[in-house]
Design an enzyme around this catalytic site. Structure first.
Site, PDB file in Angstrom:
ATOM      1  N   LYS A 150       0.899  -1.160   0.000  1.00  0.00           N
ATOM      2  CA  LYS A 150       0.000   0.000   0.000  1.00  0.00           C
ATOM      3  C   LYS A 150       0.937   1.209   0.000  1.00  0.00           C
ATOM      4  O   LYS A 150       1.373   1.680   1.034  1.00  0.00           O
ATOM      5  CB  LYS A 150      -0.868   0.004   1.262  1.00  0.00           C
ATOM      6  CG  LYS A 150      -2.196   0.735   1.159  1.00  0.00           C
ATOM      7  CD  LYS A 150      -2.145   2.210   0.879  1.00  0.00           C
ATOM      8  CE  LYS A 150      -1.734   3.132   1.962  1.00  0.00           C
ATOM      9  NZ  LYS A 150      -1.555   4.524   1.421  1.00  0.00           N
ATOM     10  N   GLY A 163      -4.264   3.381  -2.628  1.00  0.00           N
ATOM     11  CA  GLY A 163      -5.468   3.853  -1.951  1.00  0.00           C
ATOM     12  C   GLY A 163      -5.130   4.613  -0.689  1.00  0.00           C
ATOM     13  O   GLY A 163      -3.951   4.796  -0.355  1.00  0.00           O
ATOM     14  N   GLY A 185      -4.835   5.554   3.291  1.00  0.00           N
ATOM     15  CA  GLY A 185      -4.391   4.817   4.464  1.00  0.00           C
ATOM     16  C   GLY A 185      -5.544   4.322   5.304  1.00  0.00           C
ATOM     17  O   GLY A 185      -5.546   3.173   5.770  1.00  0.00           O
ATOM     18  N   VAL A 199      -7.428   1.356   2.515  1.00  0.00           N
ATOM     19  CA  VAL A 199      -6.622   0.181   2.129  1.00  0.00           C
ATOM     20  C   VAL A 199      -5.679  -0.215   3.271  1.00  0.00           C
ATOM     21  O   VAL A 199      -5.576  -1.396   3.639  1.00  0.00           O
ATOM     22  CB  VAL A 199      -5.829   0.489   0.830  1.00  0.00           C
ATOM     23  CG1 VAL A 199      -4.909  -0.667   0.470  1.00  0.00           C
ATOM     24  CG2 VAL A 199      -6.791   0.781  -0.314  1.00  0.00           C
ATOM     25  N   GLY A 200      -4.995   0.790   3.854  1.00  0.00           N
ATOM     26  CA  GLY A 200      -4.069   0.509   4.967  1.00  0.00           C
ATOM     27  C   GLY A 200      -4.809  -0.130   6.130  1.00  0.00           C
ATOM     28  O   GLY A 200      -4.359  -1.137   6.695  1.00  0.00           O
ATOM     29  N   GLU A 239       8.691   2.108  11.134  1.00  0.00           N
ATOM     30  CA  GLU A 239       9.764   3.087  10.892  1.00  0.00           C
ATOM     31  C   GLU A 239       9.120   4.464  10.952  1.00  0.00           C
ATOM     32  O   GLU A 239       8.412   4.863  10.026  1.00  0.00           O
ATOM     33  CB  GLU A 239      10.396   2.853   9.517  1.00  0.00           C
ATOM     34  CG  GLU A 239      11.064   1.500   9.354  1.00  0.00           C
ATOM     35  CD  GLU A 239      12.325   1.346  10.191  1.00  0.00           C
ATOM     36  OE1 GLU A 239      12.805   2.346  10.760  1.00  0.00           O
ATOM     37  OE2 GLU A 239      12.810   0.215  10.295  1.00  0.00           O
ATOM     38  N   CYS A 255      13.142  11.603   7.472  1.00  0.00           N
ATOM     39  CA  CYS A 255      12.996  11.180   8.874  1.00  0.00           C
ATOM     40  C   CYS A 255      14.310  11.316   9.614  1.00  0.00           C
ATOM     41  O   CYS A 255      14.335  11.557  10.813  1.00  0.00           O
ATOM     42  CB  CYS A 255      12.530   9.736   8.909  1.00  0.00           C
ATOM     43  SG  CYS A 255      13.533   8.668   7.869  1.00  0.00           S
ATOM     44  N   GLU A 260       8.516  17.029  15.220  1.00  0.00           N
ATOM     45  CA  GLU A 260       9.028  16.815  13.866  1.00  0.00           C
ATOM     46  C   GLU A 260       8.310  17.770  12.909  1.00  0.00           C
ATOM     47  O   GLU A 260       7.079  17.762  12.837  1.00  0.00           O
ATOM     48  CB  GLU A 260       8.772  15.369  13.449  1.00  0.00           C
ATOM     49  CG  GLU A 260       9.398  15.037  12.117  1.00  0.00           C
ATOM     50  CD  GLU A 260       9.089  13.622  11.654  1.00  0.00           C
ATOM     51  OE1 GLU A 260       7.904  13.231  11.673  1.00  0.00           O
ATOM     52  OE2 GLU A 260      10.020  12.925  11.238  1.00  0.00           O
TER      53      GLU A 260
HETATM   54  P1  NAD Z   1       1.686   9.027   7.245  1.00  0.00           P
HETATM   55  O1  NAD Z   1       1.796   8.306   8.538  1.00  0.00           O
HETATM   56  O2  NAD Z   1       0.654  10.058   7.090  1.00  0.00           O
HETATM   57  O3  NAD Z   1       1.426   7.977   6.059  1.00  0.00           O
HETATM   58  C1  NAD Z   1       2.276   6.877   5.834  1.00  0.00           C
HETATM   59  C2  NAD Z   1       1.502   5.783   5.128  1.00  0.00           C
HETATM   60  O4  NAD Z   1       0.501   5.292   6.015  1.00  0.00           O
HETATM   61  C3  NAD Z   1       0.764   6.261   3.871  1.00  0.00           C
HETATM   62  O5  NAD Z   1       0.830   5.260   2.891  1.00  0.00           O
HETATM   63  C4  NAD Z   1      -0.664   6.435   4.381  1.00  0.00           C
HETATM   64  O6  NAD Z   1      -1.631   6.322   3.372  1.00  0.00           O
HETATM   65  C5  NAD Z   1      -0.761   5.278   5.376  1.00  0.00           C
HETATM   66  N1  NAD Z   1      -1.809   5.423   6.393  1.00  0.00           N
HETATM   67  C6  NAD Z   1      -2.411   6.563   6.825  1.00  0.00           C
HETATM   68  N2  NAD Z   1      -3.377   6.256   7.723  1.00  0.00           N
HETATM   69  C7  NAD Z   1      -3.376   4.914   7.867  1.00  0.00           C
HETATM   70  C8  NAD Z   1      -4.138   3.994   8.665  1.00  0.00           C
HETATM   71  N3  NAD Z   1      -5.103   4.406   9.475  1.00  0.00           N
HETATM   72  N4  NAD Z   1      -3.860   2.678   8.581  1.00  0.00           N
HETATM   73  C9  NAD Z   1      -2.867   2.227   7.773  1.00  0.00           C
HETATM   74  N5  NAD Z   1      -2.126   3.051   6.975  1.00  0.00           N
HETATM   75  C10 NAD Z   1      -2.361   4.362   7.038  1.00  0.00           C
HETATM   76  O7  NAD Z   1       3.145   9.612   6.946  1.00  0.00           O
HETATM   77  P2  NAD Z   1       3.655  10.454   5.691  1.00  0.00           P
HETATM   78  O8  NAD Z   1       3.164  11.856   5.789  1.00  0.00           O
HETATM   79  O9  NAD Z   1       3.398   9.706   4.436  1.00  0.00           O
HETATM   80  O10 NAD Z   1       5.237  10.431   5.939  1.00  0.00           O
HETATM   81  C11 NAD Z   1       5.898  11.278   6.805  1.00  0.00           C
HETATM   82  C12 NAD Z   1       6.246  10.571   8.099  1.00  0.00           C
HETATM   83  O11 NAD Z   1       6.961   9.370   7.839  1.00  0.00           O
HETATM   84  C13 NAD Z   1       7.166  11.392   8.978  1.00  0.00           C
HETATM   85  O12 NAD Z   1       6.746  11.309  10.315  1.00  0.00           O
HETATM   86  C14 NAD Z   1       8.509  10.723   8.803  1.00  0.00           C
HETATM   87  O13 NAD Z   1       9.421  10.919   9.854  1.00  0.00           O
HETATM   88  C15 NAD Z   1       8.127   9.292   8.661  1.00  0.00           C
HETATM   89  N6  NAD Z   1       9.181   8.552   7.989  1.00  0.00           N
HETATM   90  C16 NAD Z   1       9.939   7.651   8.699  1.00  0.00           C
HETATM   91  C17 NAD Z   1      10.985   6.979   8.076  1.00  0.00           C
HETATM   92  C18 NAD Z   1      11.852   5.980   8.801  1.00  0.00           C
HETATM   93  O14 NAD Z   1      12.564   5.237   8.142  1.00  0.00           O
HETATM   94  N7  NAD Z   1      11.839   5.934  10.105  1.00  0.00           N
HETATM   95  C19 NAD Z   1      11.264   7.241   6.740  1.00  0.00           C
HETATM   96  C20 NAD Z   1      10.475   8.179   6.061  1.00  0.00           C
HETATM   97  C21 NAD Z   1       9.431   8.826   6.678  1.00  0.00           C
END
Ligand code: NAD
Length: 483
Positions: free
Chosen positions: A181, A212, A214, A217-218, A256, A290, A390
């Protein structure tokens, strides 16, 4: 083999209406349509039909069917698939880099590095798997490491292709089948990744992709009892929800999450090298990383020397067209991310921090897209919101310390523990300081990577590790047979 065509184009706008399920492009059951916006000018470049729970369940069923044979794949076969994936992604480095620049405004300098890291992830998994004994015996006991099962791989937008590569490499190395996803903001990048999966000739159903939201689909992946594991890259808030909701079906999780990484500049650091290194750490991927070193801890005794050097170095940073190889900082991915960064710059000013460079608003001449002014705050206290939360944009906080012990205390005074850096001339001392920082990785004297080294966080930065042997282990379950 895949059938059909994944992207069509009309009047300069691309359309995606399919998911990749069971080795074929399948029309979406979900009907919601989302626009993909180009961050440099705010214009629509693509329209994507988003999947729903039914699409997700179809993909999970395909992964479950494929697991019956793929889960029994020999180590040699898994190694062969990893080599095929390595070759397929290597052959698409230019396409992936170009689409990252276009779709999320990743700067050319950094986008290529990210894609190359994705390629390296398969080589690292191959090496890790070769070194990992999957069977151990003693006396009348035999322990085998078995694939955990069907895995849901959920990625963030800021390096979507890399996260897909990392997670897929670990899963395939372990003999797991997957439903990916990807971030919905990365749908064009994902199409190139699907081409790579097709070129790698994985058996059908081993790798399925549903585009899709989060929370649709997530969420289905997280609650579905036929999914054994979730490997997630994203924000702390969503990660917490995955851990909580996944508990109902006893999901294994790798999370992560975010960071607020410290860079400790020691008082013996050579500033000519240390200041540029600190800025690279802070502003990589336009600050949307990140691991970004967004808290720069400097000795109070050298503050008067350091501030003008930072100001001068900031003037030399080019902000603008991400496709231009000279550009260091591109746009934020979306209007929402632009506003988030603006709100933190305002907050820093309200909290009483000194604006050493940047500030609110667009840089001059870049009003059309989601460009922000790379901003450095001095006179920051570590308990300010801009030092604790962050931001995920090009905003650096300079925090002064009195002693080495205080620097370590400030570095660790964070809910996060993903990445850290130490800059100094005396290597023994730098190592001693590094050993006292509670984070998954510490780099000494500048940003560097080793795909065999584990990646992941302490504290709120996550659970579990990725890369090489560590990544594969996270997709395996030990099983003992005793005679
Ligand atoms: P996000 O948490 O909004 O989304 C990440 C993914 O999760 C997306 O695919 C989203 O559609 C999905 N998602 C959202 N709600 C969900 C739910 N209820 N159930 C399952 N999946 C769901 O994050 P973002 O804005 O895409 O990315 C930024 C964040 O990611 C920052 O906090 C950053 O630090 C972190 N990040 C961490 C790493 C690492 O390796 N530690 C690397 C890159 C980014």
């Amino acid at each position: 083999m895949a059938t059909g065509k994944s992207i069509t184009e009309r009047d300069g706008i691309r359309t995606i209406t399919t998911h990749y399920i069971d080795g074929a492009f399948v029309e979406s059951h979900g009907r919601e349509v989302m626009d993909i916006i180009k961050p440099t000018n705010g214009k629509v470049i693509a329209r994507v039909t988003l999947g729903d729970e039914e699409d997700t369940r179809r993909a999970i069923a395909a992964a479950k069917r494929a697991l019956a044979s793929f889960g029994r794949t020999s180590k040699e076969e898994c190694l062969r698939y990893l080599r095929q994936l390595h070759k397929a992604v290597s052959d698409h480095v230019d396409d992936l880099t170009a689409v990252m620049i276009e779709e999320y405004g990743g700067v050319a300098q950094f986008a290529r590095l990210i894609v190359e890291s994705g390629v390296n992830a398969f080589a690292a998994a191959e090496k890790g798997l070769q070194e990992l004994p999957l069977t151990r015996s003693w006396g009348k006991t035999t322990v085998t490491l078995e694939p955990v099962g069907v895995a849901g791989l959920i990625t963030a937008w800021n390096a979507n292709a890399l996260f897909i590569c990392l997670k897929l490499a670990s899963a395939v190395g372990a003999g797991c089948t997957v439903v990916i996803k990807p971030s919905e903001l990365s749908s064009l990048q994902t199409q190139v990744m699907i081409e790579c999966v097709i070129a790698a000739k994985l058996p059908k159903g081993v790798c399925n992709v549903v585009i899709g939201r989060g929370d649709v689909v997530g969420a289905e992946l997280v609650r579905n009892p036929d999914v054994d594991k979730i490997s997630f890259t994203g924000s702390v808030g969503v990660g917490e929800g995955i851990m909580r909701d996944g508990a109902a079906t006893m999901k294994r999780v790798t999370l992560e999450l975010g960071g607020k990484s410290p860079t400790i500049l020691l008082d013996d650091a050579a500033l000519d090298q240390a200041i540029p290194a600190a800025l690279v750490l802070a502003f990589m991927n336009s600050g949307q990383a990140c691991a970004a070193g967004t808290r720069l801890l400097v000795p109070k005794s050298r503050l008067d020397e350091i501030k003008p050097r930072i100001r001068e170095a900031m003037r030399a940073l080019t902000v603008g067209d991400p496709a231009d190889p000279k550009t260091a900082i591109g746009p934020m991915v979306s209007q929402k991310q632009y506003e988030r960064v603006q709100s933190y710059i305002r907050k820093g000013i309200e909290e009483g921090a000194e604006v050493l460079a940047g500030g609110e608003g667009h840089p001059k001449g870049l009003e059309a897209g989601y460009f922000v002014k790379p901003t450095v705050f001095a006179n920051v206290k570590n308990d300010m919101a801009i030092a604790q939360e962050e931001i995920f944009g090009p905003v650096l906080c300079v925090i002064a310390y009195d002693s080495e012990d205080e620097a370590i205390r400030i570095a660790n005074d964070s809910k996060y523990g993903l990445h850290a850096a130490v800059l100094g001339t005396d290597l023994q001392r730098a190592r001693r300081v590094a050993s006292q920082i509670r984070s998954g990785r510490v780099v000494i004297n500048g940003m560097t990577d080793d795909p065999q080294a584990p990646w992941g966080g302490f504290k709120y930065s996550g659970v579990g590790r990725e890369y090489g042997k560590y990544g594969i282990e996270a997709f395996l379950e030990p099983k003992a047979i005793l005679e």
